[in-house]
Design an enzyme around this catalytic site. Structure first.
Site: not given
Ligand code: IVH
Length: 711
Positions: A48-49, A52, A97, A154, A243, A450
């Protein structure tokens, strides 16, 4: 594999319009190809990086050169593909993230950093939650007075897509929240994912229905959520873990991370059973290892463990660094490995003729994903690792990049396994495939290519586009789209076919009408435009052939030296046959080095290229270059044009200088003889001063070039 990944040397601001256009064309094609793999086939081949980075560069170029934007620009099409489908939702609290750590030491350092930042004495306890990092896609669910009102992806963290109708079809996500402590407004955030068994069953159904299969559960979840038709989403087994949260209006139900997640569970959300509250780095690492051990047996994909400071007051004090919280980090698992049998090696031919070896593997599950192919990068890599067909090999998969072969398990090698002989003929067209020598390092290129440029089906469409492009034959109305359509219909498969289109008129017209909805006039216009180019400058003709390393400048040098396509061909054919004198004839041209000479010889050494040439020459008449003024003021000089030119285009300036025997360069060095500067000239003017190079304005240039007259 990708020629455009990685950092680019030239800042967009310094690209000339021509460079920008060439890079833009190549990038647009590359991005479009990745889009098809990602969205259409859910089988990405770059991370993905990297993707992007490609798109960012493309967007930058389109911002700086808006004229390059086409209605069907991938930047708009794919960037907007979701937006055509889904409305945008601005997140009131950005979706952030996580930073990553990859070792026990880095994880411990994270804990120490948090303590230092908060200035906590060693005896003061500090708790963290540790929970699996789910490999899905995050989603923000907004509840007002307990009712789900908006669900958003997101997106870029600031703005996502409105997927409310689709999310309403996910059984695990409550439509209504019950409980005395549900705030007036709360955005519950978490991960939408697909279980491994559901993913396998979905793929089996897809396959049975002749539809494309998904590369992994995460792509399947993303593809299922972002469906225009919510009925399709409803038929896909999506799940959710809560979460995190965004905006809260009213009273927060808890003062800790773990308390919040418990509240989510009370309100009816699924929460992950493997979340633990840990009092020290040691406990966090112990839980990390426990989760890692269970990983393969878990019903869903995870790619690490997330640590979060439990106390919400401390979270608030810690705050954020750029886009990630200081109070959380993701401890990622190392790439997963497995061993399997190497059944064969397929050679793929890229659009530039590069031969890429791909390992065909006995299907094996690596980190929850069935792997059947892996990249072997190139010929040297196969030799270096001494990978042989029939070997048991170690396969590694990290994140969503294509799996790699680490090497053979020597103990398991069959007695009769032979070292792999890399093909020297193109599997797509049978032409010779060669490795070039880099003139600077004297080393062989790692890529074998080629040489059948014009006849190789793997390269044909791109070559045809080049053939008709602005600096080659410049056929108005024969753009990329038309060429693709013509090629698809079998009307134009070789360059010479362009010029026999009108003769095959009836068939061509019918297909055009049927497939592209063209009228007779537009077809007639195209035929007229094609006819208008039957007399073409020799250098354009040579450039159009698409000989490797022969760009516009080299094409001009060759045109000037040989003055006819036949003369060039005769010398090159002799050079290809090993005639040292003929090769020397090519390299004696100033500006033509051994690499170019070799490429020219290789090209004309292929019988099918000669056939194309002969048939082309039956249709078109290349015109020898205008005589160059050899003794003029500018002959042999190197000139740089910079700033806004008001009396001529940059292409025109270049042609003018070249007619006068000068070379045009894009950058100023001590070898530059003259800088012609228009208004707004910047760094190049400064460079000219630094190197003591003479600078004149455009009017002065016209005077000295002897083309005076009023502006
Ligand atoms: S916390 C402010 N907890 O990881 C932090 N993220 O790299 C909010 N993800 O976009 C994220 N499992 O899609 C959190 N147990 C978890 C997670 C989690 C997967 C993903 C999520 C986020 C990405 C961040």
């Amino acid at each position: 594999m990708s020629s455009h990944s990685g950092p680019r040397a030239v800042p967009v601001a310094e690209l000339t319009p021509l460079e920008a256009r060439l890079e833009h064309d190549a990038l647009a094609r590359e991005v479009a190809a990745h889009d098809v793999r990602y969205h259409g086939e859910d089988a990405p081949i770059i991370s993905d990086a990297d993707y992007d980075a490609l798109r960012r560069r493309l967007e930058e170029i389109e911002t700086a050169f808006p004229e390059l934007k086409r209605p069907e620009s991938v930047v708009e099409k794919v960037g907007a593909k979701p937006s055509e489908k889904f409305a945008k939702v601005r997140h009131r609290v950005p979706m952030l993230s996580l930073a990553n750590v990859f070792s026990d030491e880095e994880a411990t350092e994270f804990v120490d950093r948090v303590r230092r930042f908060l200035d906590l004495p060693a005896e003061r306890p500090l708790a963290f939650t540790a929970e699996p990092k789910i490999d899905g896609l995050s989603c923000s669910l907004r509840y007002e007075r307990g009712r789900l009102v908006v669900a958003a992806t997101r997106g870029d963290g600031e703005e996502g897509e409105d997927v409310t109708v689709n999310v309403r079809t996910i059984a695990e996500i409550p439509q209504v929240l019950n409980g005395p402590d549900v705030p007036d407004v709360i955005e519950v955030r978490g991960e939408i994912y697909m279980r491994k068994d559901d993913f396998a069953a979905l793929n089996a159904r897809q396959e049975a229905a002749g539809k494309p299969v998904f590369a992994n559960p995460r792509n399947a979840a993303a593809g299922s959520l972002r469906q225009l038709d919510p009925a399709i989403t409803a038929s896909r087994p999506l799940r959710f873990f809560a979460y995190a949260w965004g905006e809260i209006v009213g009273e927060r139900p808890a003062d800790t991370q773990s308390g919040m997640v418990e509240a989510f569970a009370r309100w009816g959300f699924p929460t992950n059973p493997l979340m633990r509250r840990c009092g020290s780095a040691e406990e966090m690492l112990a839980h990390y290892r426990a989760v890692e051990e269970q990983r393969a047996g878990l019903p869903y994909d995870i790619d690490g463990v997330v640590y979060k400071v439990d106390d919400l007051d401390l979270q608030r004090r810690l705050g954020f660094i750029s886009r990630s919280p200081r109070w959380a980090t993701a401890h990622k698992f190392p790439a997963e490995k497995a061993t399997t049998l190497l059944l064969g090696i397929d050679i793929q031919v890229g659009r530039t003729g590069s031969l890429t070896p791909v390992a065909r593997l006995q299907p094996v599950t690596v980190g929850g994903v069935v792997v059947t192919n892996a990249t072997l990068h190139n010929e040297d890599e196969i030799a270096r690792k001494d990978v042989r067909i029939g070997d048991t090999v170690t396969v590694q998969r990290a994140g969503d990049v294509i799996p790699q072969i680490l090497g053979p398990v020597i103990e398991k090698r069959p007695a009769d396994a032979q070292p792999y002989a890399f093909p020297t003929l193109c599997p797509a067209c049978g032409s010779h495939a060669v490795r070039e020598i880099d003139p600077k390092t004297g080393k062989e290129d790692v890529v074998r290519r080629c040489t059948g440029g014009l006849v190789c089906p793997a390269q044909a469409v791109e070559r045809l586009k080049h053939f008709a492009s602005r600096n080659a034959f410049d056929i108005e109305g024969l753009g990329d789209k038309q060429i693709e359509a013509f090629h698809r219909d079998g009307l134009v498969t070789r360059p010479q076919d362009v010029f026999t289109l009108a003769v095959r008129d009836a068939r061509a017209l019918k297909k055009l009408k049927d497939r592209e909805g063209w009228g007779a006039t537009s077809a007639a216009n195209l035929f007229a435009a094609i006819d208008a180019r039957r007399n073409v400058a020799l250098h354009r003709f040579i450039f159009a052939l698409g000989i490797r390393h022969v760009g516009e400048t080299t094409a001009k040098l060759l045109a000037r030296r040989f003055e006819s396509a036949e003369a060039l061909r005769d010398v090159a054919v002799r050079a290809a046959g090993g005639d040292a004198e003929a090769l020397a004839d090519l390299t004696s041209i100033e500006g033509v080095g051994p690499v170019v000479a070799e490429a020219v010889a290789d090209f004309f050494g292929e019988a099918h290229n000669l056939e194309v040439l002969a048939e082309l020459l039956a249709e078109v008449t290349p015109e020898p270059p205008e005589a160059v003024v050899s003794e003029g003021e500018f002959s042999g000089k190197t000139i740089v044009f910079t700033g806004a030119l008001e009396r001529m285009s940059r292409d025109e300036a270049k042609a003018m200088a070249e007619r006068l025997g000068a070379k045009v360069s894009g950058s100023v060095s001590k070898k530059t003889d003259l800088v012609v500067a228009g208004p707004g000239a910047g760094s190049k003017l400064a460079d000219a001063k630094k190197h003591g190079v003479a600078v004149i304005d455009e009017d002065e240039w016209f005077r000295r070039a002897g083309v005076g007259g009023a502006a």
